[in-house]
Scaffold this motif. Sequence first.
Motif, PDB file in Angstrom:
ATOM      1  N   LEU A 150      32.705  47.590  51.021  1.00 39.15           N
ATOM      2  CA  LEU A 150      31.736  47.569  49.927  1.00 39.15           C
ATOM      3  C   LEU A 150      30.505  46.747  50.301  1.00 39.15           C
ATOM      4  O   LEU A 150      29.372  47.115  49.975  1.00 39.15           O
ATOM      5  CB  LEU A 150      32.380  47.020  48.650  1.00 39.15           C
ATOM      6  CG  LEU A 150      33.487  47.892  48.039  1.00 39.15           C
ATOM      7  CD1 LEU A 150      34.045  47.229  46.783  1.00 39.15           C
ATOM      8  CD2 LEU A 150      32.969  49.292  47.713  1.00 39.15           C
ATOM      9  N   GLU A 151      30.734  45.612  50.983  1.00 35.14           N
ATOM     10  CA  GLU A 151      29.590  44.800  51.424  1.00 35.14           C
ATOM     11  C   GLU A 151      28.733  45.576  52.428  1.00 35.14           C
ATOM     12  O   GLU A 151      27.492  45.509  52.394  1.00 35.14           O
ATOM     13  CB  GLU A 151      30.079  43.497  52.058  1.00 35.14           C
ATOM     14  CG  GLU A 151      30.687  42.513  51.073  1.00 35.14           C
ATOM     15  CD  GLU A 151      32.142  42.823  50.756  1.00 35.14           C
ATOM     16  OE1 GLU A 151      32.672  43.831  51.269  1.00 35.14           O
ATOM     17  OE2 GLU A 151      32.754  42.050  49.990  1.00 35.14           O
ATOM     18  N   ARG A 152      29.393  46.323  53.310  1.00 36.31           N
ATOM     19  CA  ARG A 152      28.651  47.139  54.276  1.00 36.31           C
ATOM     20  C   ARG A 152      27.827  48.211  53.568  1.00 36.31           C
ATOM     21  O   ARG A 152      26.714  48.529  53.981  1.00 36.31           O
ATOM     22  CB  ARG A 152      29.628  47.813  55.260  1.00 36.31           C
ATOM     23  CG  ARG A 152      30.247  46.863  56.276  1.00 36.31           C
ATOM     24  CD  ARG A 152      31.336  47.581  57.077  1.00 36.31           C
ATOM     25  NE  ARG A 152      31.965  46.706  58.030  1.00 36.31           N
ATOM     26  CZ  ARG A 152      31.711  46.694  59.341  1.00 36.31           C
ATOM     27  NH1 ARG A 152      30.802  47.518  59.825  1.00 36.31           N
ATOM     28  NH2 ARG A 152      32.347  45.871  60.139  1.00 36.31           N
ATOM     29  N   PHE A 153      28.411  48.772  52.487  1.00 37.63           N
ATOM     30  CA  PHE A 153      27.643  49.770  51.752  1.00 37.63           C
ATOM     31  C   PHE A 153      26.410  49.138  51.108  1.00 37.63           C
ATOM     32  O   PHE A 153      25.328  49.727  51.126  1.00 37.63           O
ATOM     33  CB  PHE A 153      28.492  50.439  50.670  1.00 37.63           C
ATOM     34  CG  PHE A 153      27.701  51.420  49.854  1.00 37.63           C
ATOM     35  CD1 PHE A 153      27.556  52.733  50.274  1.00 37.63           C
ATOM     36  CD2 PHE A 153      27.054  51.029  48.682  1.00 37.63           C
ATOM     37  CE1 PHE A 153      26.786  53.636  49.552  1.00 37.63           C
ATOM     38  CE2 PHE A 153      26.285  51.926  47.954  1.00 37.63           C
ATOM     39  CZ  PHE A 153      26.156  53.230  48.398  1.00 37.63           C
ATOM     40  N   ASP A 154      26.562  47.944  50.512  1.00 33.17           N
ATOM     41  CA  ASP A 154      25.413  47.269  49.909  1.00 33.17           C
ATOM     42  C   ASP A 154      24.310  47.063  50.942  1.00 33.17           C
ATOM     43  O   ASP A 154      23.120  47.257  50.658  1.00 33.17           O
ATOM     44  CB  ASP A 154      25.837  45.918  49.318  1.00 33.17           C
ATOM     45  CG  ASP A 154      26.588  46.069  48.007  1.00 33.17           C
ATOM     46  OD1 ASP A 154      26.398  47.098  47.325  1.00 33.17           O
ATOM     47  OD2 ASP A 154      27.373  45.168  47.662  1.00 33.17           O
ATOM     48  N   GLU A 155      24.712  46.682  52.153  1.00 35.34           N
ATOM     49  CA  GLU A 155      23.734  46.485  53.222  1.00 35.34           C
ATOM     50  C   GLU A 155      23.048  47.802  53.593  1.00 35.34           C
ATOM     51  O   GLU A 155      21.835  47.843  53.817  1.00 35.34           O
ATOM     52  CB  GLU A 155      24.409  45.870  54.450  1.00 35.34           C
ATOM     53  CG  GLU A 155      24.937  44.454  54.222  1.00 35.34           C
ATOM     54  CD  GLU A 155      25.806  43.982  55.366  1.00 35.34           C
ATOM     55  OE1 GLU A 155      26.044  44.778  56.316  1.00 35.34           O
ATOM     56  OE2 GLU A 155      26.269  42.824  55.324  1.00 35.34           O
TER      57      GLU A 155
END
Length: 346
Positions: free
Chosen positions: A56-61
């Motif tokens: 999910l953090e990678r998607f936000d990035e």
Amino acid sequence: MRNAAISDALAKAGLVLLPSPVPAEVCPPEGARVDSCSPADGRIDEAVDLAQPDGLERFDEAWLRLATRMGLFAEDGTFLFLLGVTLDPGNEYPLWTPVRLTEHWNVSGHNAGTISGPIGGGLLTASTDGEVIISGTTWQNGTASAVGVPHPYRAEPIRRDSRRTAATTPEAEPQVNLALTEIDRIDWNSYQCGCGRSAAHVADMLRKLVSATTEAQVSRIELSNHVEIQSFPTEVAPAALSVLVAALGEGLHPAARHKIHLTLYFCLGEEEPVMVDGIPVSACEDAARQGLWQLYRDAAAGFEAAALVINRIRGERERLEHFVSRLEDPPKWVESWNFKPKDVDS
């Protein structure tokens, strides 16, 4: 009170609700389906593997990279977020809402394995000048994409859906939804469902699928063991497929379109043709063939399962290969053209 509740929900995701008006030139939310667009429309994808612990953090990035690259943010950081009717029940339709990111934010949501959006209900964002739309989409293979389209008013799929939305205003002639009309035409009680009951409940499932507006709604509809069982079509399959093929011409949610492709694909898997005057006749294949050109459009727009359906229709392999060779900017599925039907998961 209403604004306070919305503001509080957004604040938990690190978004600030702004009082700014929404310009009239921004694409209507009902027509802003960027997942229906193709690279020819300027579509750009930033893909992320959600199976990673920090998916999910990678998607936000990835979303931030794409948003910055495409110019989503105004000079003061303002952009538009689509606020669904669940949080804002006072409105009949979802509304664009001006917001700004704080120092700590997330737009992916908190549900591992899916992009649920900062407050649930999905993720759709737009620039305040209407020049950029970016969505978040979860795919069946466990990946997610931030999907952006510049100048959405030039993209034919968005223009088509926007025209369809405009046609529902009181001043315009009402549009006929062919899939819903087909559902009403069929005597579902005359068919047996794969679960052993009358197929009357299949009509309700199909109605919910073609009317779904969120990925969550689509995920709750399971046609397996009703329309097909382990790639064997059931008695009601040809009737159900006639509805699904009609639905392909409508403005479907991308997740619903994908589920329809998979249902077609599985129904064509183990269908035994019946010989009529020496000619093999397959009811499910015949139904799928009725939607052939829309399947080609969907394949060009990036729906791999649409290409797999085409590949299972007798006599279409050569045309499909020719079609692939003529794509100026092929979608990602073309890179693995020698795919196997068993590699597709529902």
